[in-house]
Design a protein around this motif. Structure first.
Motif, PDB file in Angstrom:
ATOM      1  N   VAL A 215      -0.206  -2.084   6.008  1.00  0.00           N
ATOM      2  CA  VAL A 215      -1.380  -1.820   6.849  1.00  0.00           C
ATOM      3  C   VAL A 215      -1.954  -0.435   6.563  1.00  0.00           C
ATOM      4  CG1 VAL A 215      -2.128  -1.410   9.233  1.00  0.00           C
ATOM      5  CG2 VAL A 215      -0.752  -3.420   8.680  1.00  0.00           C
ATOM      6  N   LEU A 216      -1.101   0.575   6.458  1.00  0.00           N
ATOM      7  CA  LEU A 216      -1.578   1.933   6.192  1.00  0.00           C
ATOM      8  C   LEU A 216      -2.240   2.029   4.821  1.00  0.00           C
ATOM      9  CD1 LEU A 216       1.237   4.256   7.600  1.00  0.00           C
ATOM     10  CD2 LEU A 216      -1.022   3.823   8.552  1.00  0.00           C
ATOM     11  N   ALA A 217      -1.622   1.415   3.806  1.00  0.00           N
ATOM     12  CA  ALA A 217      -2.218   1.448   2.468  1.00  0.00           C
ATOM     13  C   ALA A 217      -3.558   0.720   2.456  1.00  0.00           C
ATOM     14  CB  ALA A 217      -1.259   0.820   1.455  1.00  0.00           C
ATOM     15  N   GLY A 218      -3.638  -0.410   3.154  1.00  0.00           N
ATOM     16  CA  GLY A 218      -4.894  -1.150   3.217  1.00  0.00           C
ATOM     17  C   GLY A 218      -5.990  -0.368   3.923  1.00  0.00           C
ATOM     18  N   LEU A 219      -5.667   0.292   5.028  1.00  0.00           N
ATOM     19  CA  LEU A 219      -6.665   1.087   5.748  1.00  0.00           C
ATOM     20  C   LEU A 219      -7.141   2.271   4.911  1.00  0.00           C
ATOM     21  CD1 LEU A 219      -5.169   1.087   9.359  1.00  0.00           C
ATOM     22  CD2 LEU A 219      -7.276  -0.034   8.596  1.00  0.00           C
ATOM     23  N   LEU A 220      -6.218   2.931   4.220  1.00  0.00           N
ATOM     24  CA  LEU A 220      -6.624   4.028   3.345  1.00  0.00           C
ATOM     25  C   LEU A 220      -7.517   3.526   2.207  1.00  0.00           C
ATOM     26  CD1 LEU A 220      -3.356   6.172   3.135  1.00  0.00           C
ATOM     27  CD2 LEU A 220      -5.557   6.898   4.074  1.00  0.00           C
ATOM     28  N   ALA A 221      -7.201   2.347   1.668  1.00  0.00           N
ATOM     29  CA  ALA A 221      -8.039   1.772   0.618  1.00  0.00           C
ATOM     30  C   ALA A 221      -9.456   1.526   1.121  1.00  0.00           C
ATOM     31  CB  ALA A 221      -7.423   0.466   0.108  1.00  0.00           C
ATOM     32  N   MET A 222      -9.600   1.076   2.364  1.00  0.00           N
ATOM     33  CA  MET A 222     -10.923   0.846   2.942  1.00  0.00           C
ATOM     34  C   MET A 222     -11.687   2.142   3.126  1.00  0.00           C
ATOM     35  SD  MET A 222      -9.634  -1.989   5.710  1.00  0.00           S
ATOM     36  CE  MET A 222     -10.960  -1.667   6.852  1.00  0.00           C
ATOM     37  N   LEU A 223     -10.986   3.251   3.334  1.00  0.00           N
ATOM     38  CA  LEU A 223     -11.636   4.544   3.504  1.00  0.00           C
ATOM     39  C   LEU A 223     -11.859   5.258   2.178  1.00  0.00           C
ATOM     40  CD1 LEU A 223      -9.870   5.653   6.762  1.00  0.00           C
ATOM     41  CD2 LEU A 223     -12.347   5.592   6.426  1.00  0.00           C
ATOM     42  N   VAL A 224     -11.426   4.635   1.083  1.00  0.00           N
ATOM     43  CA  VAL A 224     -11.742   5.140  -0.251  1.00  0.00           C
ATOM     44  C   VAL A 224     -12.967   4.421  -0.811  1.00  0.00           C
ATOM     45  CG1 VAL A 224     -10.908   5.304  -2.642  1.00  0.00           C
ATOM     46  CG2 VAL A 224      -9.399   5.878  -0.745  1.00  0.00           C
ATOM     47  N   ARG A 225     -12.993   3.100  -0.681  1.00  0.00           N
ATOM     48  CA  ARG A 225     -14.151   2.293  -1.083  1.00  0.00           C
ATOM     49  C   ARG A 225     -14.424   1.287   0.030  1.00  0.00           C
ATOM     50  NH1 ARG A 225     -17.331   3.643  -5.302  1.00  0.00           N
ATOM     51  NH2 ARG A 225     -17.967   1.460  -5.263  1.00  0.00           N
ATOM     52  N   LEU A 226     -15.647   1.255   0.532  1.00  0.00           N
ATOM     53  CA  LEU A 226     -15.950   0.390   1.670  1.00  0.00           C
ATOM     54  C   LEU A 226     -15.739  -1.083   1.360  1.00  0.00           C
ATOM     55  CD1 LEU A 226     -19.160   2.061   3.153  1.00  0.00           C
ATOM     56  CD2 LEU A 226     -16.837   2.107   4.080  1.00  0.00           C
ATOM     57  N   GLU A 227     -15.980  -1.488   0.105  1.00  0.00           N
ATOM     58  CA  GLU A 227     -15.827  -2.906  -0.221  1.00  0.00           C
ATOM     59  C   GLU A 227     -14.380  -3.365  -0.156  1.00  0.00           C
ATOM     60  OE1 GLU A 227     -16.114  -0.785  -4.299  1.00  0.00           O
ATOM     61  OE2 GLU A 227     -16.957  -0.600  -2.282  1.00  0.00           O
ATOM     62  N   ASN A 228     -13.446  -2.436  -0.037  1.00  0.00           N
ATOM     63  CA  ASN A 228     -12.046  -2.819   0.078  1.00  0.00           C
ATOM     64  C   ASN A 228     -11.710  -3.447   1.415  1.00  0.00           C
ATOM     65  OD1 ASN A 228     -11.470  -1.965  -2.509  1.00  0.00           O
ATOM     66  ND2 ASN A 228     -10.790   0.056  -1.880  1.00  0.00           N
ATOM     67  N   VAL A 229     -12.704  -3.551   2.303  1.00  0.00           N
ATOM     68  CA  VAL A 229     -12.508  -4.338   3.525  1.00  0.00           C
ATOM     69  C   VAL A 229     -12.209  -5.792   3.166  1.00  0.00           C
ATOM     70  CG1 VAL A 229     -14.934  -4.962   3.832  1.00  0.00           C
ATOM     71  CG2 VAL A 229     -13.455  -4.720   5.835  1.00  0.00           C
TER      72      VAL A 229
END
Length: 514
Positions: A215-229
């Protein structure tokens, strides 16, 4: 630093530290329990030696170089502003101690996490140094993912080599864009989600630590590139029905790290506005772009994947499935479907994007996500074949086929660098011009962030009448590619520096003498 910037920086920094802490705990447990696994210490040492050799070769083969003009300069400037207490903002004016900044459409994850490297190596080299580290960690993570998916060291070698030896991966991991960090976090989220699934569903044990790490890695990925949602769907597919027994520390970690990251993401999306670099048209999404982008991106994949190897992967995968079913082997396809969704969803969203073609200048960086999927599915070609004694030979044959079909490294980057020839020429010239300016000089520019990265006082043209700027002893104006593209005439002043680019003459004009 205002409260919003302070809370955002603290949330991202704290979450990154917690992620490292949780990852270290998982790795320590893996090392401790290694004796119960199927991989020997000798295999681990040899795999690490291969990994180190590949990373060392990439380090020698690909010099640090800007690949994404001028996005890399904006990211570096945002990182500088994080260090100076302004948050992940872009500089509009900096003269002495007076500074004006504005927000930007990109999320704060990459500039915040790369800030320590900018502090250590400078704005010009810091992001690329950070991405070198991301590249090394991603290669190691791909090996771990390959092993996790196939339960075979052959799968680890396949994923590691397929990804790391590709010329596009090697080059982008020596530049300063945000995609390398995004791929690392996506891979980490998938690896942790697979660990949670295998531990809780297959082994019947608690998967809470793996769940929190994912979950933490996924949330950080979303805050690096928005399309990672888009990563939400594959993670839900892997984590659903996981056996979780949260302790007090898990709830504490969620409250202190995951919730602030969600609030950061929501706050950034809520305040998203169409900020511009000068008068360059903003990128947009249109359904009418789908067919043209689809054709162009398929052509790109057939050249750079490469196409014959993709075909071989598909044929081998189907043959392996058929043979496995005939032998009565029960196949668990859910993990593979989840992994496949990641590149497919990213490929799909690019079809609607006005700059979503891999062939576009800088667009090949989006291929890193596709390469992640290709590398992991290539492991099926090597490690999931129903006849174990032939797997190493199949891996060797597949790798030789892959390397033989890959485009030449030099030719690939001669083509992509030619797309940025004008921007590269201007960028090099600005770095040189900045060294010759008087100490207190102010440069008016449509790219004030780049001049500040060079240590020069600067301001956007709309600040020309500001007393802080107008009172400077020496004022210059940068007439660059953005001015040319907007059809603006050269300024009235003495041209002190100039350089010819394929798109026209750019230069530096002195508007007032000391």
């Amino acid at each position: 630093m205002n409260l919003y910037h302070l809370s955002t920086t603290a949330a991202l920094g704290g979450a990154a530290c917690l992620l490292i802490f949780l990852l270290a705990g998982r790795l320590r447990k893996i090392v401790r329990d290694r004796g119960a696994g199927s991989i020997s210490l000798r295999q681990v040492i040899f795999l690490l030696a291969v990994w180190a050799g590949v990373i060392g070769w990439n380090h020698q083969a690909y010099p640090l170089q800007h690949r994404l003009y001028y996005d890399e300069d904006v990211y570096a400037n945002m990182a500088l502003n994080v260090l100076q207490g302004y948050g992940a903002t872009v500089t509009a004016m900096r003269v002495g101690e007076v500074k004006a900044v504005h927000g930007y459409k990109w999320p704060p994850g990459f500039p915040t996490l790369v800030a320590p490297f900018v502090a250590a190596f400078g704005a010009e080299k810091g992001p690329a140094r950070f991405n070198q580290l991301c590249g090394a960690l991603t290669a190691l993570l791909l090996a771990a993912l390959g092993y996790r998916l196939t339960a075979s060291v052959v799968g680890a070698y396949g994923a590691l080599l397929l990804y790391s030896l590709h010329p596009l991966a090697g080059s982008w991991y020596h530049a300063g864009s945000s995609e390398p960090l995004a791929v690392l976090l996506i891979g980490l989220a998938l690896w942790a989600a697979l660990g949670c699934r295998f531990r809780s569903r297959d082994a019947g044990q608690d998967g809470s630590d793996w769940f929190l790490l994912s979950v933490l890695a996924g949330l950080l990925a979303m805050l690096v590139r928005l399309e990672n949602v888009l990563l939400v769907l594959p993670l839900v597919l892997l984590l659903r029905k996981a056996r979780l027994r949260f302790a007090a520390r898990h709830y504490l970690f969620l409250f202190l790290a995951a919730v602030p990251l969600l609030l950061c993401f929501a706050g950034h999306v809520a305040t998203l506005q169409p900020y511009y670099l000068a008068d360059v048209p903003e990128s947009t999404f249109f359904p009418a772009l789908v067919l043209n982008n689809l054709r162009a991106n398929i052509e790109f994949l057939l050249i750079y994947a490469p196409g014959p190897f993709l075909g071989l992967m598909v044929i081998a995968a189907f043959c392996g499935i058929i043979l496995a079913r005939r032998q009565g082997v029960k196949l668990n396809l859910t993990p593979w479907i989840a992994v496949l969704l990641v590149p497919l969803l990213h490929f799909g969203i690019l079809l609607f994007y006005s700059v979503g073609q891999y062939h576009a200048p800088g667009g090949s960086r989006f291929f890193l996500i596709q390469l992640l999927g290709i590398a992991l599915f290539g492991t099926a070609l090597f490690a999931q074949w129903p006849f174990p004694r032939y797997r190493p030979w199949l891996m060797l044959a597949g790798m030789l086929c892959y390397l033989a079909l890959l485009p030449d490294r030099t030719g690939v980057w001669q083509y992509f660098d030619s797309q940025n020839e004008s921007a590269a020429t201007e960028h090099v010239a600005i770095l040189e011009w900045a060294q010759s300016l008087p100490e207190e000089a102010v440069v008016l520019s449509l790219l004030p962030c780049l001049w500040e990265n060079c240590g020069v006082y600067t301001a956007a043209p709309e600040y020309a009448g500001d007393p802080t700027v107008a009172g400077s002893a020496a004022i210059y104006e940068h007439y660059g590619l953005f001015n040319l593209s907007a059809g603006l005439p050269p300024p009235e002043g003495e041209a002190v520096e100039s350089v010819q680019t394929p798109d026209g003459m750019v230069g530096l004009y002195r508007l007032r003498k000391r």
